[in-house]
Design an enzyme around this catalytic site. Structure first.
Site, PDB file in Angstrom:
ATOM      1  CD  GLU A   1      -7.939   1.215   4.114  1.00 62.07           C
ATOM      2  OE1 GLU A   1      -7.156   1.076   3.146  1.00 62.07           O
ATOM      3  OE2 GLU A   1      -7.852   0.565   5.176  1.00 62.07           O
TER       4      GLU A   1
ATOM      5  CD  GLU B   1      -2.778  -1.494   2.310  1.00 66.71           C
ATOM      6  OE1 GLU B   1      -2.869  -0.589   3.166  1.00 66.71           O
ATOM      7  OE2 GLU B   1      -3.440  -2.542   2.360  1.00 66.71           O
TER       8      GLU B   1
END
Lengths: 310, 310
Positions: B177, B23
């Site tokens: 997120e 990520e």
């Protein structure tokens, strides 16, 4: 080049999903067709779906040992078996036995290879070069009949380079490169696009086999000329990312002095070339390991001679 | 609940990138701040950036042995060292020593944890529950001051569940997120959003430390109630994908009888619940291995008491 060419009808066609084990449209399509091959049936030829790299698919990774889609060269295909060779070298020889051998009269007539990219390449059609007559006609047919989105044609072979991709074991081939789609994800929109593109391409083969005459035409296509690497720190780590203004702009013109990168601290880096290019594979996940930020493409118009069956 | 609460000022704050090694926004941000921590500096407290899972980052994978962000439970943190234990269990104990110990007076005051998702969750703020007073005030402050996009608040802890995430070792925490972003890719837009969100959150801490009084407020937030699994064939393989009409619709209402899946042969599957829900993490790449297609969320309005420093 002759104004028209005649080629033998096609009898054996293969469709490969999962040459890269984390590009899910083709993987789920091939698995679907292996359960139910009905959608692939046409009257004049047989279509065989298969999974390119089963171990990589199982692990949901691009490859296990090395990139399968760079392994179909004479070097690998003719190498002696060795105990410590990568899984994909063994696999490439097996695929070459089943669908080739590459360059032989026994090879399959055609192979489709199904890919996804994280780049915004839309519904891109990849052919080795404009000299591949039947695939270029297929692209033209798809562009005329699959009208939901533009289908840019990407010519991947650099001059003098040997073909290395999985569909090079067949007599002719076409790769579909649909994006953007994250690795390990299947999106319903791209799945349907890929299914419809294959249906359209199979219709083309059916028409060709049945004797349809396809006249000569001119077509625009993008031809690769090189690659643009990421800027790096002295330790090899990348020091910049694709510029916001270049992101998602695949196949659009990039002019000298346009921004291409922004460093993590915010400085812009401009394109230093002298001519307009058309980048593709912009910010593709799998190409970070190659330090490649995008492929440099030129746009050309090619004259393709007519085609019909022998 | 008291109408207003007083908490100690914060002195030690950590920012973690790369809890999941693929990520990239948080990974490149943390690496950037480790080279140049200037952007993190505020007057009244210290901020320490760090990389959560170095081996996973090196390999560009989510994790090596098991999901690090599920490993900060009593079971793992208090387990005896064993030769064959997963890398992330060893790592979790080290992180707990450095930034915790979890639940102790020595723990860091706050930890940010930086994530990406392939789902279209925008700039989502994740807190364990609405009872976490300081993080809820931080979310409210971000929603008021970071106005470029909505910042939905996601409450992840199921009733009675122990916290398990990396930022649970600090006294309080917030996870960002951001999505959609493919795994292994860094997009300039999301990188900038994440950088700006952290700057905004640090400004909040600075104001809090300096004595600003934050009045009580009401806030809308999404609270997880369960998960929706993918339909599967008897052999365990998924038999359907997220429906085109649900894809990219995170945090939007899903009503009974709305379509949620389409099988690979084209049949629709409808939502069978009795009430409206608000799906999140729709088609997240990392959740295929858990067979989870999306998280089921309820939307609630919470009354949060006022806050100021002791």
């Amino acid at each position: 080049m002759a104004a028209s060419c005649r080629l033998k009808p096609l009898s054996r066609v293969a469709v490969c999903g999962g040459t890269h084990g984390n590009e899910m449209s083709g993987i789920y399509l091939a698995k679907h067709w292996l359960r139910d091959p009905m959608e692939l049936q046409r009257g004049s030829f047989a279509v065989k779906p298969f999974l390119g790299n089963p171990r990589a698919i199982e692990k949901r990774v691009r490859y296990v040992g090395q990139d399968l889609n760079r392994t179909f060269t004479t070097e690998f295909l003719s190498s002696a078996e060795a105990e410590d060779e990568p899984y994909e070298v063994v696999l490439a020889r097996e695929i070459n036995q089943t669908y080739g051998p590459k360059g032989s009269a026994q090879a399959f007539d055609f192979m489709f290879d199904l890919h996804n990219t994280t780049a915004s390449m839309g519904t891109c059609l990849i052919v080795d070069s404009e000299e591949s007559l039947l695939p270029m006609h297929m692209c033209h047919y798809i562009q005329m009949h699959y009208t939901r989105s533009p289908c840019p044609v990407y010519l991947y072979k650099l001059p003098g380079e040997e073909t290395y991709s999985i569909n090079s074991v067949a007599k002719a081939g076409l790769a579909l490169e649909l994006g953007p789609q994250p690795q390990q994800v299947v999106r319903a929109d791209l799945f349907t696009q890929m299914k419809d593109l294959i249906a359209c391409a199979l219709d083309f083969i059916e028409l060709f086999n049945k004797g349809t005459v396809f006249p000569a035409f001119e077509i625009e296509a993008y031809k690769i000329t090189g690659r643009m690497d990421y800027p790096c720190y002295p330790d090899g780590e990348i020091s910049a990312m694709v510029h916001l203004k270049l992101q998602d702009k695949d196949f659009l013109p990039l002019n000298p002095r346009d921004p291409i990168f922004q460093t993590f601290s915010g400085e812009e880096i401009l394109y230093e070339g002298n001519t307009t290019i058309y980048p593709a594979f912009i910010n593709e996940a799998a190409y970070y390991e190659k330090k490649m930020a995008f492929a440099k493409m030129e746009k050309h118009t090619f004259s393709i001679p007519g085609l019909q069956r022998e």
